[in-house]
Design a protein around this motif. Structure first.
Motif, PDB file in Angstrom:
ATOM      1  N   UNK A  22      -8.073 -12.249  15.920  1.00  0.00           N
ATOM      2  CA  UNK A  22      -7.935 -13.606  15.402  1.00  0.00           C
ATOM      3  C   UNK A  22      -8.506 -14.660  16.344  1.00  0.00           C
ATOM      4  N   UNK A  23      -9.313 -14.263  17.308  1.00  0.00           N
ATOM      5  CA  UNK A  23      -9.915 -15.234  18.216  1.00  0.00           C
ATOM      6  C   UNK A  23     -11.058 -15.962  17.520  1.00  0.00           C
ATOM      7  N   UNK A  24     -11.383 -17.136  18.004  1.00  0.00           N
ATOM      8  CA  UNK A  24     -12.447 -17.916  17.361  1.00  0.00           C
ATOM      9  C   UNK A  24     -13.806 -17.260  17.552  1.00  0.00           C
ATOM     10  N   UNK A  25     -13.995 -16.572  18.664  1.00  0.00           N
ATOM     11  CA  UNK A  25     -15.269 -15.877  18.882  1.00  0.00           C
ATOM     12  C   UNK A  25     -15.463 -14.766  17.844  1.00  0.00           C
ATOM     13  N   UNK A  26     -14.404 -14.055  17.547  1.00  0.00           N
ATOM     14  CA  UNK A  26     -14.489 -12.986  16.570  1.00  0.00           C
ATOM     15  C   UNK A  26     -14.729 -13.549  15.170  1.00  0.00           C
ATOM     16  N   UNK A  32     -18.977 -14.169   8.410  1.00  0.00           N
ATOM     17  CA  UNK A  32     -19.846 -14.046   7.240  1.00  0.00           C
ATOM     18  C   UNK A  32     -20.574 -12.697   7.284  1.00  0.00           C
ATOM     19  N   UNK A  33     -19.902 -11.643   6.877  1.00  0.00           N
ATOM     20  CA  UNK A  33     -20.562 -10.334   6.929  1.00  0.00           C
ATOM     21  C   UNK A  33     -21.721 -10.282   5.939  1.00  0.00           C
TER      22      UNK A  33
END
Length: 66
Positions: A22-26, A32-33
């Motif tokens: 749930x990190x912003x980097x992740x 958007x896969x």
């Protein structure tokens, strides 16, 4: 004297918020896969359509409407 004697009863239930998923980097990486593949495919289509697809020639001024 040791640390505080109380314990947060909700700590286990709130632990998911600090998980790496749930990190912003992740979110930026996996938000958007398929966007990268779709943008490359669209760019290839536009290049093909502009340069390689045969276009019909329209002669202006002959009064023919199709």
């Amino acid at each position: 004297m040791p640390g505080p004697l109380y314990r947060d009863p909700w700590a286990k239930r709130e632990a998911w918020r600090s998980h790496y998923i749930f990190s912003s980097r992740n979110y930026l990486r996996h938000g958007l896969p398929g966007f990268g593949i779709a943008s490359v495919a669209f760019a290839a289509y536009v290049i093909y359509d502009d340069f390689f697809a045969s276009k019909p020639t329209h002669s202006a001024g002959h009064g023919e409407h199709h």
